[in-house]
Design an enzyme around this catalytic site. Sequence first.
Site, PDB file in Angstrom:
ATOM      1  N   ASP A 233       0.845  -1.195   0.000  1.00  0.00           N
ATOM      2  CA  ASP A 233       0.000   0.000   0.000  1.00  0.00           C
ATOM      3  C   ASP A 233       0.881   1.247   0.000  1.00  0.00           C
ATOM      4  OD1 ASP A 233      -3.036   0.888   0.732  1.00  0.00           O
ATOM      5  OD2 ASP A 233      -1.572   2.243   1.660  1.00  0.00           O
ATOM      6  N   ILE A 234       0.586   2.177  -0.904  1.00  0.00           N
ATOM      7  CA  ILE A 234       1.350   3.434  -0.968  1.00  0.00           C
ATOM      8  C   ILE A 234       0.999   4.288   0.248  1.00  0.00           C
ATOM      9  CG2 ILE A 234       1.813   5.532  -2.295  1.00  0.00           C
ATOM     10  CD1 ILE A 234       1.066   4.037  -4.812  1.00  0.00           C
ATOM     11  N   ASN A 241      -2.930  12.914  -3.461  1.00  0.00           N
ATOM     12  CA  ASN A 241      -4.019  13.330  -4.348  1.00  0.00           C
ATOM     13  C   ASN A 241      -4.584  14.690  -3.941  1.00  0.00           C
ATOM     14  OD1 ASN A 241      -4.267  11.413  -6.382  1.00  0.00           O
ATOM     15  ND2 ASN A 241      -5.583  10.059  -5.178  1.00  0.00           N
ATOM     16  N   ASP A 250      -1.880   9.766 -10.281  1.00  0.00           N
ATOM     17  CA  ASP A 250      -1.820   8.727 -11.312  1.00  0.00           C
ATOM     18  C   ASP A 250      -0.376   8.428 -11.701  1.00  0.00           C
ATOM     19  OD1 ASP A 250      -4.533   8.499 -11.308  1.00  0.00           O
ATOM     20  OD2 ASP A 250      -4.874   9.566 -13.190  1.00  0.00           O
ATOM     21  N   GLU A 276      -4.808   2.483  -4.140  1.00  0.00           N
ATOM     22  CA  GLU A 276      -3.346   2.547  -4.064  1.00  0.00           C
ATOM     23  C   GLU A 276      -2.750   1.231  -3.570  1.00  0.00           C
ATOM     24  OE1 GLU A 276      -4.831   4.448  -0.168  1.00  0.00           O
ATOM     25  OE2 GLU A 276      -5.542   4.129  -2.212  1.00  0.00           O
TER      26      GLU A 276
END
Length: 370
Positions: A233-234, A241, A250, A276
């Site tokens: 997971d980022i 965002n 993106d 993500e």
Amino acid sequence: MSQQNTLSARLRTLIDTVQQNERALQRFQQIEVRLISADDFPSFLDALVSDLARAFELSVVTLWLDERAPHVGELLHAEPGHVLDARHLRGGRAEALGKDLPWPPRARRAPWLGQPAELAPPLRAAFFDPADEPQSVAVLAIEGGEGVCGYLCMGSADPGRFAAGMATDLLQRFAIFVSAGLVNVAHRERLRQEGVTDPLTGLPNRRYFDARLHEEVQRAARIGAPSACLFIDIDSFKHINDTFGHGVGDRALIAVAACIRRSVRLGETVARYGGEEFVALVQGDTQQALVVAERVRAAVEALTVLDDTAEPLKLTVSIGVAAQVMKPDGPPACDVASALIEAADAAMYRAKRAGRNRVECEVASESGKT
């Protein structure tokens, strides 16, 4: 009497030729049906290579594809293990062959017949593996809707099997069916890929990964081997965002996806699981999976992704690892697969709580609980 014998001999020869052509046409037609009805590229290639070689006693059949041909070129990058021996499927860029092709520029590309020695060395190297080079060959140009997209090379151990001046009507007819079947299967493969591919990152999607995980659990159970799952997971992606906009978000997703793909071994599955989140299915036990996870974590931390003002964006990931030795007499594959992904997900959340940008491990139990 002598004249009558001569006419009779000619008639018998003519009848024999017609009968041989009819038998050849029937064999071609049987293969053509398989080519046109093939559901996927491996089936198409099997019919083209195996059936053709067997029906006409050929020593080798090679399909060479232009990697830049729309849709058709993508067939060169089919999933590992899902196509025949690479000796029978070759490819490259058509412009590299242009000056060496045996047809005059802009000429109608009728099948070329002759011996490999008559072809320019680059063509021989492109079309045939040196260990398989035949004594005589027929090279058929394959049309792909926007010109030639490849070449079908049929080889024989008989030096006189294919020679200049021989009739090529049946071969020309067969080339048309090969072209139609190839374009058809290329479009089918494209539609199939679009159904299981994330359009932003180009990675497989969750649907594909779930099916692949189930298959891997079954495979590992048959041989009592371990399988491992990485849940990635980022970190702080919502902040990225909200602060920099979805365009930058993106770019970050695309960069991380490519980074993960480069960090795992060839043939191991990486997918975008949603938002993500990414997942990777790797072969090996817990310690081996932890090594892969740490390699992914470090590679993402070293990434350079720029925001819209050309400032570098800091990216890190939290990774959860779960591994289990599969057993032939264990629980159903669907339960084990669910337990594995849930355990990796739980480990990822523990990595988040422990400060992010780290790897944590969870043990998946056979009962489906962690």
